[in-house]
Design a protein around this motif. Sequence first.
Motif, PDB file in Angstrom:
ATOM      1  N   MET A   1      -1.143  -5.307  12.298  1.00 15.30           N
ATOM      2  CA  MET A   1      -1.269  -4.481  11.120  1.00 15.30           C
ATOM      3  C   MET A   1      -1.502  -5.329   9.878  1.00 15.30           C
ATOM      4  O   MET A   1      -2.274  -4.934   9.020  1.00 15.30           O
ATOM      5  CB  MET A   1      -0.022  -3.627  10.929  1.00 15.30           C
ATOM      6  CG  MET A   1       0.076  -2.522  11.950  1.00 15.30           C
ATOM      7  SD  MET A   1       1.461  -1.356  11.869  1.00 15.30           S
ATOM      8  CE  MET A   1       2.329  -1.680  10.426  1.00 15.30           C
ATOM      9  N   LEU A   2      -0.852  -6.461   9.791  1.00 17.08           N
ATOM     10  CA  LEU A   2      -1.014  -7.309   8.616  1.00 17.08           C
ATOM     11  C   LEU A   2      -2.422  -7.872   8.484  1.00 17.08           C
ATOM     12  O   LEU A   2      -2.857  -8.192   7.387  1.00 17.08           O
ATOM     13  CB  LEU A   2      -0.005  -8.467   8.643  1.00 17.08           C
ATOM     14  CG  LEU A   2       1.457  -8.103   8.416  1.00 17.08           C
ATOM     15  CD1 LEU A   2       2.343  -9.323   8.586  1.00 17.08           C
ATOM     16  CD2 LEU A   2       1.660  -7.490   7.049  1.00 17.08           C
ATOM     17  N   HIS A   9      -2.083 -11.086   0.118  1.00 17.42           N
ATOM     18  CA  HIS A   9      -1.002 -10.124   0.351  1.00 17.42           C
ATOM     19  C   HIS A   9      -0.330 -10.383   1.696  1.00 17.42           C
ATOM     20  O   HIS A   9       0.895 -10.350   1.799  1.00 17.42           O
ATOM     21  CB  HIS A   9      -1.534  -8.694   0.289  1.00 17.42           C
ATOM     22  CG  HIS A   9      -1.900  -8.274  -1.095  1.00 17.42           C
ATOM     23  ND1 HIS A   9      -2.597  -7.115  -1.350  1.00 17.42           N
ATOM     24  CD2 HIS A   9      -1.668  -8.844  -2.299  1.00 17.42           C
ATOM     25  CE1 HIS A   9      -2.771  -6.995  -2.655  1.00 17.42           C
ATOM     26  NE2 HIS A   9      -2.223  -8.047  -3.248  1.00 17.42           N
ATOM     27  N   ARG A  10      -1.130 -10.644   2.698  1.00 21.19           N
ATOM     28  CA  ARG A  10      -0.580 -10.946   4.027  1.00 21.19           C
ATOM     29  C   ARG A  10       0.305 -12.187   3.963  1.00 21.19           C
ATOM     30  O   ARG A  10       1.427 -12.200   4.462  1.00 21.19           O
ATOM     31  CB  ARG A  10      -1.732 -11.140   5.013  1.00 21.19           C
ATOM     32  CG  ARG A  10      -1.292 -11.457   6.416  1.00 21.19           C
ATOM     33  CD  ARG A  10      -2.445 -11.517   7.410  1.00 21.19           C
ATOM     34  NE  ARG A  10      -3.495 -12.445   7.017  1.00 21.19           N
ATOM     35  CZ  ARG A  10      -4.742 -12.101   6.689  1.00 21.19           C
ATOM     36  NH1 ARG A  10      -5.124 -10.834   6.698  1.00 21.19           N
ATOM     37  NH2 ARG A  10      -5.628 -13.001   6.355  1.00 21.19           N
ATOM     38  N   GLN A  11      -0.202 -13.225   3.310  1.00 19.76           N
ATOM     39  CA  GLN A  11       0.547 -14.478   3.204  1.00 19.76           C
ATOM     40  C   GLN A  11       1.864 -14.276   2.455  1.00 19.76           C
ATOM     41  O   GLN A  11       2.910 -14.774   2.875  1.00 19.76           O
ATOM     42  CB  GLN A  11      -0.305 -15.521   2.490  1.00 19.76           C
ATOM     43  CG  GLN A  11       0.342 -16.887   2.398  1.00 19.76           C
ATOM     44  CD  GLN A  11      -0.570 -17.891   1.723  1.00 19.76           C
ATOM     45  OE1 GLN A  11      -1.452 -17.546   0.959  1.00 19.76           O
ATOM     46  NE2 GLN A  11      -0.345 -19.154   2.013  1.00 19.76           N
ATOM     47  N   GLN A  47       0.064  -1.791  -0.937  1.00 26.82           N
ATOM     48  CA  GLN A  47      -1.093  -1.757  -0.032  1.00 26.82           C
ATOM     49  C   GLN A  47      -0.628  -1.478   1.396  1.00 26.82           C
ATOM     50  O   GLN A  47      -1.222  -0.676   2.105  1.00 26.82           O
ATOM     51  CB  GLN A  47      -1.847  -3.081  -0.102  1.00 26.82           C
ATOM     52  CG  GLN A  47      -3.118  -3.107   0.719  1.00 26.82           C
ATOM     53  CD  GLN A  47      -3.806  -4.447   0.696  1.00 26.82           C
ATOM     54  OE1 GLN A  47      -3.188  -5.491   0.516  1.00 26.82           O
ATOM     55  NE2 GLN A  47      -5.114  -4.442   0.891  1.00 26.82           N
ATOM     56  N   PHE A  48       0.448  -2.137   1.811  1.00 27.83           N
ATOM     57  CA  PHE A  48       0.985  -1.934   3.155  1.00 27.83           C
ATOM     58  C   PHE A  48       1.424  -0.474   3.339  1.00 27.83           C
ATOM     59  O   PHE A  48       1.082   0.156   4.334  1.00 27.83           O
ATOM     60  CB  PHE A  48       2.153  -2.892   3.394  1.00 27.83           C
ATOM     61  CG  PHE A  48       2.692  -2.828   4.792  1.00 27.83           C
ATOM     62  CD1 PHE A  48       2.145  -3.618   5.772  1.00 27.83           C
ATOM     63  CD2 PHE A  48       3.747  -1.997   5.109  1.00 27.83           C
ATOM     64  CE1 PHE A  48       2.631  -3.562   7.082  1.00 27.83           C
ATOM     65  CE2 PHE A  48       4.240  -1.939   6.407  1.00 27.83           C
ATOM     66  CZ  PHE A  48       3.683  -2.720   7.390  1.00 27.83           C
ATOM     67  N   LYS A  49       2.166   0.052   2.372  1.00 31.56           N
ATOM     68  CA  LYS A  49       2.638   1.437   2.467  1.00 31.56           C
ATOM     69  C   LYS A  49       1.469   2.417   2.509  1.00 31.56           C
ATOM     70  O   LYS A  49       1.508   3.400   3.247  1.00 31.56           O
ATOM     71  CB  LYS A  49       3.528   1.776   1.276  1.00 31.56           C
ATOM     72  CG  LYS A  49       4.897   1.161   1.349  1.00 31.56           C
ATOM     73  CD  LYS A  49       5.682   1.514   0.100  1.00 31.56           C
ATOM     74  CE  LYS A  49       6.976   0.743   0.029  1.00 31.56           C
ATOM     75  NZ  LYS A  49       7.700   1.017  -1.231  1.00 31.56           N
ATOM     76  N   LYS A  50       0.451   2.157   1.713  1.00 32.25           N
ATOM     77  CA  LYS A  50      -0.706   3.054   1.665  1.00 32.25           C
ATOM     78  C   LYS A  50      -1.430   3.077   3.013  1.00 32.25           C
ATOM     79  O   LYS A  50      -1.821   4.121   3.496  1.00 32.25           O
ATOM     80  CB  LYS A  50      -1.658   2.595   0.570  1.00 32.25           C
ATOM     81  CG  LYS A  50      -2.840   3.504   0.354  1.00 32.25           C
ATOM     82  CD  LYS A  50      -3.693   3.015  -0.798  1.00 32.25           C
ATOM     83  CE  LYS A  50      -4.879   3.915  -0.997  1.00 32.25           C
ATOM     84  NZ  LYS A  50      -5.748   3.463  -2.087  1.00 32.25           N
ATOM     85  N   LYS A  51      -1.584   1.909   3.624  1.00 31.47           N
ATOM     86  CA  LYS A  51      -2.301   1.825   4.890  1.00 31.47           C
ATOM     87  C   LYS A  51      -1.468   2.301   6.072  1.00 31.47           C
ATOM     88  O   LYS A  51      -1.991   2.889   7.008  1.00 31.47           O
ATOM     89  CB  LYS A  51      -2.753   0.383   5.149  1.00 31.47           C
ATOM     90  CG  LYS A  51      -3.921  -0.051   4.301  1.00 31.47           C
ATOM     91  CD  LYS A  51      -4.379  -1.421   4.739  1.00 31.47           C
ATOM     92  CE  LYS A  51      -5.589  -1.855   3.981  1.00 31.47           C
ATOM     93  NZ  LYS A  51      -6.819  -1.232   4.459  1.00 31.47           N
TER      94      LYS A  51
END
Length: 55
Positions: A1-2, A9-11, A47-51
Amino acid sequence: MLRELAPLHRQLLIMKYEMELSYQEIADLLGMRMEQVKASLYQARQQFKKKYGSE
C-alpha cells in the motif's frame, strides 16, 4: 500500500512509524527543518487516509 504514496511521504511514514524515529531525528537524517517534517508527515497521513481509509 505504501508503494502508491509519494516517495517522500512513504519514507517519512516508514521512518516515523516503523523505525520509530523522532521528528528531530528524521529532520537531521533528511536535512530538513523539524517544522517541514511535521507538515510533510501530516500530508503523508492525509494522503494515506484518503487512499486507504475506506478499504
